[in-house]
Design a protein around this motif. Sequence first.
Motif, short mmCIF file in Angstrom:
data_model
loop_
_atom_site.label_atom_id
_atom_site.label_comp_id
_atom_site.label_asym_id
_atom_site.label_seq_id
_atom_site.Cartn_x
_atom_site.Cartn_y
_atom_site.Cartn_z
N PHE A 90 -2.61 -4.16 3.29
CA PHE A 90 -1.22 -3.87 2.96
C PHE A 90 -1.10 -3.11 1.63
O PHE A 90 -1.87 -3.35 0.69
N LYS A 91 -0.10 -2.26 1.55
CA LYS A 91 0.24 -1.64 0.28
C LYS A 91 0.90 -2.69 -0.61
O LYS A 91 1.72 -3.47 -0.14
N ASN B 13 5.20 -2.24 -3.86
CA ASN B 13 6.41 -1.50 -3.49
C ASN B 13 7.48 -2.47 -2.99
O ASN B 13 7.86 -2.48 -1.82
N THR C 96 7.29 -3.17 7.90
CA THR C 96 6.27 -2.47 7.11
C THR C 96 4.94 -3.22 7.14
O THR C 96 3.87 -2.60 7.16
N LEU D 67 9.45 6.42 5.23
CA LEU D 67 8.80 5.19 4.79
C LEU D 67 7.97 4.59 5.92
O LEU D 67 6.83 4.14 5.71
N THR E 202 14.65 -1.26 1.69
CA THR E 202 13.43 -1.03 2.47
C THR E 202 12.36 -1.93 1.86
O THR E 202 12.36 -2.20 0.66
N GLY E 203 11.45 -2.40 2.70
CA GLY E 203 10.41 -3.28 2.19
C GLY E 203 10.93 -4.68 1.89
O GLY E 203 11.95 -5.11 2.43
N SER F 75 3.46 -2.85 10.89
CA SER F 75 2.93 -1.52 11.18
C SER F 75 1.62 -1.27 10.45
O SER F 75 0.69 -0.66 11.00
N GLN F 76 1.51 -1.76 9.22
CA GLN F 76 0.26 -1.58 8.48
C GLN F 76 -0.89 -2.36 9.12
O GLN F 76 -2.00 -1.86 9.28
N SER G 24 4.80 6.44 6.34
CA SER G 24 3.86 6.20 5.23
C SER G 24 3.22 4.82 5.31
O SER G 24 2.20 4.57 4.65
N ASN G 25 3.80 3.94 6.12
CA ASN G 25 3.26 2.58 6.25
C ASN G 25 2.51 2.37 7.56
O ASN G 25 2.31 1.22 7.98
#
Length: 331
Positions: free
Chosen positions: A298-299, A302, A162, A187, A324-325, A165-166, A190-191
């Motif tokens: 980054f988000k 989460n 994640t 997911l 995940t994450g 990819s971001q 979305s990332n």
Amino acid sequence: MPRTVIVEELGAADAMKIVDLDPGMPGPGEVRIRQTAIGVNFADVHYRRGTAPKHSMAKLPIPFTPGLEGVGFVEAVGEGVDQFKVGDRIAYASASLTIGAYAEVRLFPAERCFILPDDIRDIDAAALLYRAITVQGIIRQCYPVKAGDWILLHAAAGGIGTILSQWASHLGASVIGTVSAPEKAELALSNGCAHAIVHTQEDFVARTLEITNGKGVDVCFDGVGIAVFVDSLRAIRRYGTMVSFGQASGLVDPIDPIELQHEGLYLTKFSGGTYNDDVDEYQARAADVVAAIRAGVFKLGNHLTYSLEDVVQAHIDLETRKTTGSLVLVP
């Protein structure tokens, strides 16, 4: 008395026990840290069950405390430490010192720590730092990602996936991510992934070649290992690059260089211990990551959090791929 996770015998997740253990006062060059958040990484699983690379296992003391990253406040400083003072909020995420983090209080070399800015939360830092420092080495040095690149990324919904990819999409690359289940595909998309392939339902090589109009990707980033490594070579363009950085499914078998010559492929293996061994390089990577966090690459938030008492469940969830994450222990 501070609590610490101890592994006295290698094995399943329940090999980890919580004991009362005060690490004492810091020696020269060390700081004593009261930790507020601790990152959980698959490397911790490998050490606990004895499946880390042989050279790493040979240096592992028994008993030991897992964990290689954390955030907290300085409780005391040792002789010669002048860059920190009591009360400073600091972080560390060093693959060259891969154990000791699963504790309420620990000692750590001051040269491997850095001040954490006030606008970065403890849990976000513990969830991101080690993985992001790893990603920084992978996308800045192993293969410098640039705008227009096509990337094949395995385990795209995982902790490193994640983040990678971001960051890669932020740099202008297009990421094709593989995942093990449809919900993880959502997911991944979305990332920052441009495409998500559920590798349990379709041939990821054929789909990757279809997406890239038969050309293949510029680079494959593989943290899964033996289950996908060899097949992935067929998804890379001529003169492209394979970057291996992990082995969640098992160590990759030895490869004959002749396997690379047909398409002129380049192969490299990222190791956090190697890339972060030099203190100045490590601090530069950490600074780049902190800057990326503050820039909104980054988000945040989460993440899955577990109490220190639930460390066994955290490992079970991680190694059975139910997560995940990123995972974080909160003492």
